[in-house]
Design a protein around this motif. Structure first.
Motif, PDB file in Angstrom:
ATOM      1  N   GLU A  58      35.850  18.745  -3.945  1.00  0.00           N
ATOM      2  CA  GLU A  58      35.961  18.304  -2.558  1.00  0.00           C
ATOM      3  C   GLU A  58      34.756  17.447  -2.184  1.00  0.00           C
ATOM      4  O   GLU A  58      33.610  17.882  -2.286  1.00  0.00           O
ATOM      5  N   GLY A  59      35.036  16.196  -1.767  1.00  0.00           N
ATOM      6  CA  GLY A  59      33.983  15.253  -1.441  1.00  0.00           C
ATOM      7  C   GLY A  59      33.565  14.379  -2.601  1.00  0.00           C
ATOM      8  O   GLY A  59      32.734  13.480  -2.438  1.00  0.00           O
ATOM      9  N   GLY A  60      34.141  14.596  -3.794  1.00  0.00           N
ATOM     10  CA  GLY A  60      33.793  13.786  -4.952  1.00  0.00           C
ATOM     11  C   GLY A  60      34.456  12.418  -4.907  1.00  0.00           C
ATOM     12  O   GLY A  60      35.597  12.277  -4.462  1.00  0.00           O
ATOM     13  N   PHE A  61      33.747  11.399  -5.375  1.00  0.00           N
ATOM     14  CA  PHE A  61      34.272  10.035  -5.399  1.00  0.00           C
ATOM     15  C   PHE A  61      34.772   9.707  -6.802  1.00  0.00           C
ATOM     16  O   PHE A  61      34.226  10.196  -7.807  1.00  0.00           O
ATOM     17  N   PHE A  62      35.792   8.852  -6.870  1.00  0.00           N
ATOM     18  CA  PHE A  62      36.358   8.470  -8.171  1.00  0.00           C
ATOM     19  C   PHE A  62      36.841   7.036  -8.105  1.00  0.00           C
ATOM     20  O   PHE A  62      36.977   6.448  -7.024  1.00  0.00           O
ATOM     21  N   LYS A  63      37.105   6.448  -9.264  1.00  0.00           N
ATOM     22  CA  LYS A  63      37.628   5.094  -9.385  1.00  0.00           C
ATOM     23  C   LYS A  63      39.099   5.140  -9.786  1.00  0.00           C
ATOM     24  O   LYS A  63      39.573   6.119 -10.370  1.00  0.00           O
ATOM     25  N   LYS A  64      39.784   4.063  -9.468  1.00  0.00           N
ATOM     26  CA  LYS A  64      41.193   3.969  -9.842  1.00  0.00           C
ATOM     27  C   LYS A  64      41.344   4.076 -11.357  1.00  0.00           C
ATOM     28  O   LYS A  64      40.642   3.398 -12.108  1.00  0.00           O
ATOM     29  N   GLY A  65      42.243   4.945 -11.822  1.00  0.00           N
ATOM     30  CA  GLY A  65      42.486   5.129 -13.247  1.00  0.00           C
ATOM     31  C   GLY A  65      41.688   6.252 -13.871  1.00  0.00           C
ATOM     32  O   GLY A  65      41.959   6.617 -15.034  1.00  0.00           O
ATOM     33  N   ASP A  66      40.714   6.822 -13.147  1.00  0.00           N
ATOM     34  CA  ASP A  66      39.956   7.944 -13.707  1.00  0.00           C
ATOM     35  C   ASP A  66      40.876   9.137 -13.941  1.00  0.00           C
ATOM     36  O   ASP A  66      41.755   9.437 -13.121  1.00  0.00           O
ATOM     37  N   VAL A  67      40.663   9.847 -15.079  1.00  0.00           N
ATOM     38  CA  VAL A  67      41.428  11.055 -15.370  1.00  0.00           C
ATOM     39  C   VAL A  67      40.810  12.199 -14.585  1.00  0.00           C
ATOM     40  O   VAL A  67      39.644  12.563 -14.799  1.00  0.00           O
ATOM     41  N   LEU A  68      41.583  12.769 -13.684  1.00  0.00           N
ATOM     42  CA  LEU A  68      41.084  13.844 -12.823  1.00  0.00           C
ATOM     43  C   LEU A  68      41.443  15.221 -13.367  1.00  0.00           C
ATOM     44  O   LEU A  68      40.632  16.141 -13.313  1.00  0.00           O
ATOM     45  N   VAL A  69      42.658  15.356 -13.868  1.00  0.00           N
ATOM     46  CA  VAL A  69      43.136  16.632 -14.413  1.00  0.00           C
ATOM     47  C   VAL A  69      43.889  16.336 -15.708  1.00  0.00           C
ATOM     48  O   VAL A  69      44.640  15.356 -15.787  1.00  0.00           O
ATOM     49  N   GLU A  70      43.702  17.196 -16.727  1.00  0.00           N
ATOM     50  CA  GLU A  70      44.389  17.009 -18.012  1.00  0.00           C
ATOM     51  C   GLU A  70      45.121  18.291 -18.380  1.00  0.00           C
ATOM     52  O   GLU A  70      44.566  19.398 -18.286  1.00  0.00           O
ATOM     53  N   LEU A  71      46.389  18.136 -18.789  1.00  0.00           N
ATOM     54  CA  LEU A  71      47.218  19.267 -19.183  1.00  0.00           C
ATOM     55  C   LEU A  71      47.300  19.365 -20.708  1.00  0.00           C
ATOM     56  O   LEU A  71      47.019  18.409 -21.430  1.00  0.00           O
TER      57      LEU A  71
END
Length: 402
Positions: free
Chosen positions: A89-102
C-alpha cells in the motif's frame, strides 16, 4: 390695631422690594451676542470612475482523485509464489512491472502439450500435401482430362490444414495462460490496497488489490449556472486552473487545466461538475530541481478558474452598491446623482458594473444617509463656502430667521 397692621404690612413690603430688585437686575443684564448657525454641505469621499478589462475568476473546490484506477484480478488460477517488493500500500510501480506471480507448473505442461499437438498436426499436413502431389502426377500419367478434387486429396489436405490452425490456437491459448501467471501493472501508478499474500491460492477473477494511475490526476468541481456563464466554451478553450491547499501551515499551489464538464446536472444539488486534469501529480517525472509538494490523491483543494475577459468594466467595493441597485455619483457641480446600474457580476468583495455610470463623474465611496437627486456635497480639502441654507440668529427668547 396698629401692631396688627404692622405685622401684615412687613411681608408685603418685602415682596414689593424683591420685585423691584428683580426688575433692576433684569434691566442691567446684557443681551447675549448673536451666534450664526451655518449649515454646511455633507462631507463625502469619492473616487474617479475607471474602466478596465477584467478576467473573471470562478471559484470552486473538490477532492483529488486518479483519472484511471482499477482492481487487479487474475485470469488464471494458482498458488501465489512471488509478490513484488513495491506491491504494498502506497508503493509506486511502472507499467509492465510484475506485481504478483502464480505457480506455473501446470501451465508449462499445457504449453508443451500444445506445442506437441501443433507439431503432430503440421506433420500430418505436410504428409497430406505430399500425397496430393503424388496423386496429381499419377493422374497426369494415365489421364489427359482435369483430375477430380477427391483424386487429388484436396479435402484431406483442407482437413489437415484445419487441424494445424486448431493446434496453433491451442498453443496461443497455452502461451497466454502461461503469461497470465505473471500479473503485470497496466500503467504507471501506485498501490491503493493489496488483497493477496504469499502461498495464497487464487481462482480466476480473484481481486488482488486496487491500483491508481499516477500520470494524471482529476478534480471534480461543482459549478453553478452562474459559474458556467463566466467560463469560455470548453470545446474550444481549456481554461487554466490554480489549485491550492494548506499543507503544514503553508498554502501550496498546483496548476491544472479544465478539460471538460460532465454534461449532466446533478439531480440533488442542481450543479454540473467540471473536470480538472493535473499532469504528473506526484511529480515522479520531474527533475530534482523542479520537484515540489506532490498533489496526493484524496486531498481537498480550492480551485480558481480563469474565466472570460470582459471589457470596459467598473470594479467597485460591494458596499458601494445600494440595496435598490443604485450607485451614488458626483459630477463637477458637486451634487449627488443616483444611478441605476447593470451589474454583470458580484462576489463577496466586489461588484462589476458594465453599464449605468458616467466615466466623467466620481463614485461616492462613503455612506450617505437619505440621499436625494441634486443633493449638494463637499470633499475633503474643500475651502469654506457660503452657507447653502438660510442664516439663523438665536437670542435668549427665540430663533429668528434673517
Amino acid at each position: 390695631m396698629a401692631s396688627g397692621f404692622k405685622k401684615a404690612g412687613i411681608p408685603i413690603l418685602i415682596l414689593v422690594g424683591a420685585i423691584i430688585v428683580m426688575f433692576v437686575l433684569i434691566s442691567m443684564k446684557q443681551k447675549p451676542e448673536k451666534e450664526e448657525v451655518i449649515t454646511r454641505d455633507f462631507l463625502v469621499d469619492a473616487k474617479p470612475i475607471e474602466l478596465e478589462n477584467v478576467d473573471f475568476l470562478v471559484y470552486s473546490q473538490g477532492s483529488v482523485q486518479a483519472k484511471n484506477k482499477t482492481m487487479l484480478s487474475t485470469q488464471v488460477s494458482g498458488r501465489v509464489i512471488a509478490i513484488a517488493d513495491n506491491y504494498i500500500e502506497g508503493g509506486f510501480f511502472k507499467k509492465g512491472d510484475v506485481l504478483v506471480e502464480l505457480e506455473t507448473s501446470d501451465y508449462q505442461t499445457d504449453l508443451l502439450l500444445a506445442e506437441a499437438e501443433l507439431a503432430r498436426a503440421q506433420a500430418s499436413f505436410d504428409e497430406e500435401k505430399a500425397r496430393g502431389k503424388v496423386a496429381a502426377e499419377e493422374w497426369r500419367s494415365f489421364n489427359k482430362g482435369p483430375a477430380p478434387e477427391l483424386g487429388l486429396r484436396k479435402p484431406q489436405l483442407a482437413r489437415e490444414e484445419a487441424s494445424v490452425k486448431a493446434a496453433q490456437a491451442n498453443l496461443q491459448r497455452a502461451q497466454r495462460n502461461f503469461e497470465r501467471t505473471k500479473i503485470r501493472a497496466p500503467f504507471d501508478g501506485l498501490v491503493k490496497t493489496r488483497n493477496v499474500d504469499l502461498g495464497q491460492f487464487v481462482t480466476i477473477g480473484s481481486q488482488l488489490g486496487e491500483v491508481f494511475s499516477t500520470d494524471v490526476a482529476e478534480v471534480r468541481l461543482p459549478l453553478t449556472d452562474d459559474d458556467i456563464a463566466f467560463l469560455a466554451d470548453l470545446n474550444a478553450v481549456n481554461p487554466q486552473v490554480t489549485l491550492s491547499s494548506d499543507v503544514a501551515g503553508k498554502t501550496i499551489k498546483w496548476q491544472g487545466v479544465l478539460v471538460r464538464d460532465e454534461a449532466v446536472l446533478d439531480s440533488k444539488s442542481r450543479v454540473i461538475y467540471g473536470v480538472v486534469e493535473v499532469k504528473d501529480p506526484y511529480q515522479l517525472n520531474a527533475s530534482t530541481s523542479q520537484k515540489g509538494m506532490p498533489l496526493r490523491f484524496g486531498r481537498f483543494v480550492n480551485a480558481t478558474i480563469t474565466g472570460i475577459t470582459a471589457a470596459n468594466i467598473v470594479v467597485l467595493p460591494r458596499n458601494v452598491l445600494r440595496l435598490d441597485g443604485t450607485i451614488l455619483t458626483v459630477g463637477e457641480d458637486k451634487q449627488i446623482k443616483i444611478n441605476f446600474v447593470t451589474v454583470q457580476r458580484a462576489d463577496e468583495n466586489f461588484v462589476y458594473i458594465s453599464d449605468g455610470l458616467d466615466p466623467q463623474e466620481q463614485v461616492v465611496m462613503s455612506a450617505v444617509p437619505n440621499p436625494y437627486e441634486g443633493m449638494p456635497v463637499r470633499f475633503l480639502g474643500d475651502e469654506e463656502k457660503p452657507p447653502s441654507q438660510p442664516e439663523t440668529v438665536q437670542n435668549d427668547n427665540a430663533i429668528e430667521v434673517k
